[in-house]
Design a protein around this motif. Structure first.
Motif, short mmCIF file in Angstrom:
data_model
loop_
_atom_site.label_atom_id
_atom_site.label_comp_id
_atom_site.label_asym_id
_atom_site.label_seq_id
_atom_site.Cartn_x
_atom_site.Cartn_y
_atom_site.Cartn_z
N ALA A 143 18.02 35.53 40.46
CA ALA A 143 15.91 34.84 40.22
C ALA A 143 14.92 35.87 39.03
N ASP A 144 15.58 37.47 38.73
CA ASP A 144 14.99 37.88 37.41
C ASP A 144 15.05 37.46 36.04
N GLY A 145 16.90 36.55 36.53
CA GLY A 145 17.07 36.27 35.16
C GLY A 145 18.30 37.12 34.93
N ASP A 146 18.75 38.24 35.32
CA ASP A 146 20.18 38.86 35.31
C ASP A 146 20.77 38.21 35.51
N LEU A 147 22.09 38.66 34.04
CA LEU A 147 23.45 37.90 34.80
C LEU A 147 24.27 38.80 35.41
N LEU A 148 24.41 39.41 36.17
CA LEU A 148 25.62 40.08 36.77
C LEU A 148 27.32 39.93 36.35
N HIS A 149 27.68 40.99 36.03
CA HIS A 149 28.93 41.33 35.07
C HIS A 149 30.52 42.38 35.87
N TYR A 150 31.15 41.24 36.67
CA TYR A 150 32.28 42.54 37.22
C TYR A 150 33.42 41.84 36.63
N SER A 151 33.66 42.81 35.76
CA SER A 151 35.69 42.63 35.17
C SER A 151 36.55 43.16 36.10
N ALA A 152 37.81 42.51 35.96
CA ALA A 152 38.69 42.95 37.04
C ALA A 152 39.60 42.86 36.59
N VAL A 153 40.96 43.47 36.40
CA VAL A 153 42.35 43.33 36.48
C VAL A 153 43.25 43.71 38.05
N ALA A 154 44.22 42.48 38.00
CA ALA A 154 45.17 43.13 39.18
C ALA A 154 46.54 42.30 38.62
N SER A 155 47.37 42.84 39.35
CA SER A 155 48.85 42.76 38.87
C SER A 155 49.87 41.96 40.40
N GLU A 156 50.55 41.53 40.21
CA GLU A 156 52.07 41.05 41.29
C GLU A 156 52.96 41.19 40.35
N PRO A 157 54.00 42.03 41.13
CA PRO A 157 55.70 41.17 40.37
C PRO A 157 55.69 39.95 40.25
N LEU A 158 56.29 39.61 39.28
CA LEU A 158 57.17 38.15 39.18
C LEU A 158 57.73 38.00 40.51
N GLU A 159 58.73 38.78 40.39
CA GLU A 159 59.77 38.29 41.98
C GLU A 159 58.80 38.95 43.51
N SER A 160 57.81 38.57 43.45
CA SER A 160 56.88 38.78 44.60
C SER A 160 57.47 38.24 45.74
N THR A 161 57.21 38.51 47.28
CA THR A 161 57.92 38.57 47.86
C THR A 161 56.79 36.99 48.56
N SER A 162 55.45 36.76 47.72
CA SER A 162 55.09 36.35 48.31
C SER A 162 54.79 34.80 48.08
N LYS A 163 54.86 33.95 49.48
CA LYS A 163 55.34 32.14 49.13
C LYS A 163 53.99 31.96 47.96
N ALA A 164 52.82 31.97 47.44
CA ALA A 164 52.26 31.80 46.28
C ALA A 164 53.07 32.35 45.28
N PRO A 165 53.21 31.41 44.14
CA PRO A 165 53.15 32.04 42.93
C PRO A 165 52.43 33.76 42.34
N ALA A 166 53.19 34.53 41.47
CA ALA A 166 52.68 35.60 41.33
C ALA A 166 50.91 35.24 40.91
N ALA A 167 51.30 34.77 39.53
CA ALA A 167 49.35 34.13 39.12
C ALA A 167 48.41 33.66 39.68
N GLU A 168 49.04 33.47 40.81
CA GLU A 168 47.92 33.37 41.91
C GLU A 168 47.46 34.23 42.52
N VAL A 169 48.48 34.98 43.17
CA VAL A 169 48.52 36.23 44.37
C VAL A 169 47.67 37.33 42.96
N ALA A 170 48.00 37.52 42.30
CA ALA A 170 46.69 38.67 41.19
C ALA A 170 45.67 37.59 40.80
N ALA A 171 45.51 36.51 40.92
CA ALA A 171 44.20 35.96 40.79
C ALA A 171 43.48 36.41 41.93
N ASN A 172 43.73 36.07 43.29
CA ASN A 172 43.41 36.39 43.56
C ASN A 172 42.90 37.98 44.16
#
Length: 146
Positions: A92-121
């Motif tokens: 409400a003060d007019g501020d835009l709070l920005h928070y950047s992050a990075v994450a990685s996941e092995p392409l041969e992940s054991t997760s059921k979801a695609p590696a890019a999706e796991v990294a994005a989450n």
């Protein structure tokens, strides 16, 4: 949001929310997540406690109305996918709070979801933690927290 009625016409539904002052938003984001919203998973011999991305999104809807998540890049680096994203929270003060992050996941992940999706989450969870949401789950010295 557009909705199509039974006669084929479209109507716009407006979702309204109230922005809150920066200090109030940050204080609310810094409140710990109720343990009933947390999950656990095995990773090797350790049991990790985490907050799923969809629960983080629900908390952001409630604690930081108007928030926006943007995946800025998805890159293959060696045998992993690396995702960079940015969480933006208006106040409400007019501020835009920005928070950047990075994450990685092995392409041969054991997760059921695609590696890019796991990294994005994971990237969303990290950006939210930078804003204070779920920060209590990070930086613990015991092996039960991630």
């Amino acid at each position: 949001m557009l909705q199509t009625s039974s006669n084929g016409t479209q109507a716009t539904t407006v979702i309204k929310f109230s922005l809150r002052p920066t200090a109030e938003t940050l204080a609310d984001l810094s409140r710990p997540i109720d343990p009933r919203h947390l999950k656990t998973r095995k990773q090797g011999s350790a049991t990790l406690t985490y907050c799923p991305w969809n629960t983080i999104a629900r908390h952001l809807h409630h604690r930081a109305p108007g928030w926006c998540w943007e995946v800025q890049s998805v890159q293959a680096v060696g045998n992993a996918v690396v995702v960079t994203g940015r969480l933006t929270i208006p106040t409400a003060d007019g501020d835009l709070l920005h928070y950047s992050a990075v994450a990685s996941e092995p392409l041969e992940s054991t997760s059921k979801a695609p590696a890019a999706e796991v990294a994005a989450n994971s990237c969303l969870r990290r950006a939210a933690a930078l804003a204070g949401l779920g920060l209590e789950l990070w930086g613990r010295t015991d092996e039960n927290y991630h």
